[in-house]
Design a protein around this motif. Structure first.
Motif, short mmCIF file in Angstrom:
data_model
loop_
_atom_site.label_atom_id
_atom_site.label_comp_id
_atom_site.label_asym_id
_atom_site.label_seq_id
_atom_site.Cartn_x
_atom_site.Cartn_y
_atom_site.Cartn_z
N TRP A 26 56.05 -57.24 -27.26
CA TRP A 26 55.58 -58.36 -26.44
C TRP A 26 55.36 -57.87 -25.01
CZ3 TRP A 26 53.54 -62.89 -27.24
CH2 TRP A 26 53.53 -63.84 -26.22
N ARG A 47 55.97 -58.45 -37.73
CA ARG A 47 56.30 -58.35 -36.30
C ARG A 47 56.04 -56.95 -35.78
NH1 ARG A 47 62.27 -60.03 -34.92
NH2 ARG A 47 61.56 -61.95 -35.92
N ALA A 77 62.14 -64.07 -29.03
CA ALA A 77 63.03 -65.00 -28.34
C ALA A 77 64.41 -64.97 -29.00
CB ALA A 77 62.46 -66.41 -28.40
N ALA A 102 65.39 -70.08 -31.81
CA ALA A 102 64.19 -70.64 -32.42
C ALA A 102 64.49 -71.98 -33.06
CB ALA A 102 63.62 -69.68 -33.48
N HIS A 120 53.58 -71.30 -31.27
CA HIS A 120 52.54 -70.51 -31.91
C HIS A 120 52.25 -71.13 -33.27
CE1 HIS A 120 55.51 -68.36 -34.54
NE2 HIS A 120 56.30 -68.46 -33.49
N ASP A 172 61.58 -69.89 -29.35
CA ASP A 172 60.41 -69.73 -30.21
C ASP A 172 60.22 -71.03 -30.98
OD1 ASP A 172 58.43 -67.82 -31.59
OD2 ASP A 172 59.54 -68.64 -33.30
N ASN A 204 58.47 -65.13 -34.88
CA ASN A 204 59.07 -64.98 -33.54
C ASN A 204 58.39 -63.82 -32.78
OD1 ASN A 204 60.73 -65.20 -31.31
ND2 ASN A 204 62.60 -64.53 -32.36
#
Length: 323
Positions: free
Chosen positions: A73, A67, A192, A195, A113, A81, A188
């Motif tokens: 983001w 990440r 978010a 999830a 995703h 998510d 993620n």
């Protein structure tokens, strides 16, 4: 820095080898994702972890490093998510896409995703996106924009993390899946607060819940779902694991249908997804899959009375289409 010290941690031999700490896993993944990483050492680490079994600390450390590699983001975080990385060999159509669209219509922005292009034609998640009106942006910036406009987007893994995509493709070389599949589910990318995650093997439910807690996720629901996706079989009352307010939580899905059917018994022609969404075709079993999955996702996002909300959204959708 060489990956050799991390190989040694895992492979010192009986009585001396051990799992990574979360910090060690973070540093190992940071090196693995670097262009200079030795591919033999990367393969050794992934296969050694497969042999011993991954720990929550290792998955959390890997996901945190991956990440960080993505950067921030570029917009407001979605509410939910929704990773989709299953191979889909034992499932039918991706009905959960209708569920995600239903959840987004409740004002709950959803970021899907994944990597699904390896699925067979007809059951492919990506083939269904266009007909269902789900954007597939070509960048994180475009995905953030789509979430702001439509509340729903599917972001391909190869678009936002070529490094993780390369690691997943090592399966073609090694002949086995690795913990990278689980790391992708934990990624993620838009941070978010909630999830949903699907698994194929039940043992991963608690592993992913424990890793999510280490990653400070607030709400999570993990389901052994259709083909490994987050998709509920409405004729089964399935145990679910996850987090509520950052604390471990377990529950049951409920069983809205009394039937003896498989998910693959739902309509299988790709056009059925759009036809059932538009009301051109009726199928009680497919509708129950969509609604029960949507209710679980709404509950994860903190929406009150999720079953009734899912039903109301479905009926409102039908009224809007008829208007």
């Amino acid at each position: 820095m060489s990956l050799a010290p991390y190989v040694r941690i895992l492979a010192r031999g009986q009585g001396r080898a051990r799992s990574f700490t979360m910090d060690e896993a973070f540093e190992a993944m940071r090196l693995i994702l670097s262009p200079e990483a030795d591919r033999e050492a990367v393969g050794a680490i992934l296969m050694l972890m497969r042999m011993k079994g991954e720990t929550a600390e290792e998955i959390a450390g890997f996901a945190a490093a991956a990440r960080t590699d993505l950067g921030p983001w570029p917009g407001e975080a979605p509410a939910l998510d929704w990773p989709t990385y299953a191979a889909g060999r034992s499932r039918g159509l991706p009905w959960f896409l209708l569920s995600a669209r239903l959840v987004a219509s409740a004002g709950v922005p959803v970021l899907l995703h994944g990597w699904n292009s390896h699925q067979s034609k007809g059951a492919s998640v990506r083939d269904a996106l266009g007909p269902l009106g789900i954007p597939q942006p070509g960048s994180t910036e475009a995905a953030a924009d789509a979430l702001g406009r439509k509340g729903l987007a599917y972001l391909p893994l190869e678009t936002f993390s070529p490094g993780l995509m390369s690691l997943l493709r090592l399966r073609d070389v090694l002949g086995l899946r690795s913990c990278v599949n689980t790391v992708c589910r934990m990624l993620n990318p838009a941070a978010a607060p909630a999830a949903v995650q699907g698994v194929f093997h039940p043992s991963y439910r608690e592993l992913q819940a424990d890793a999510a807690r280490l990653l400070a996720l607030d709400r999570l629901t993990v389901l052994k779902g259709g083909g490994g996706e987050f998709e509920h079989h409405p004729a089964k009352d399935i145990a679910i694991f996850g987090l509520r307010d950052g604390q471990p939580w377990t529950g049951l899905t409920g069983q809205p249908l009394d039937a003896h059917r498989r998910l693959a018994d739902a309509p299988s022609d790709p056009g059925a997804l759009t036809a059932i969404w538009t009301g051109e075709r009726q199928d009680d079993f497919a509708e129950a899959i969509v609604l029960s999955t949507a209710a679980l996702a709404l509950d994860t996002a903190g929406i009150a009375e999720p079953e009734a909300t899912a039903r109301n959204l479905w009926d409102a959708r039908a009224r809007d289409l008829a208007a």
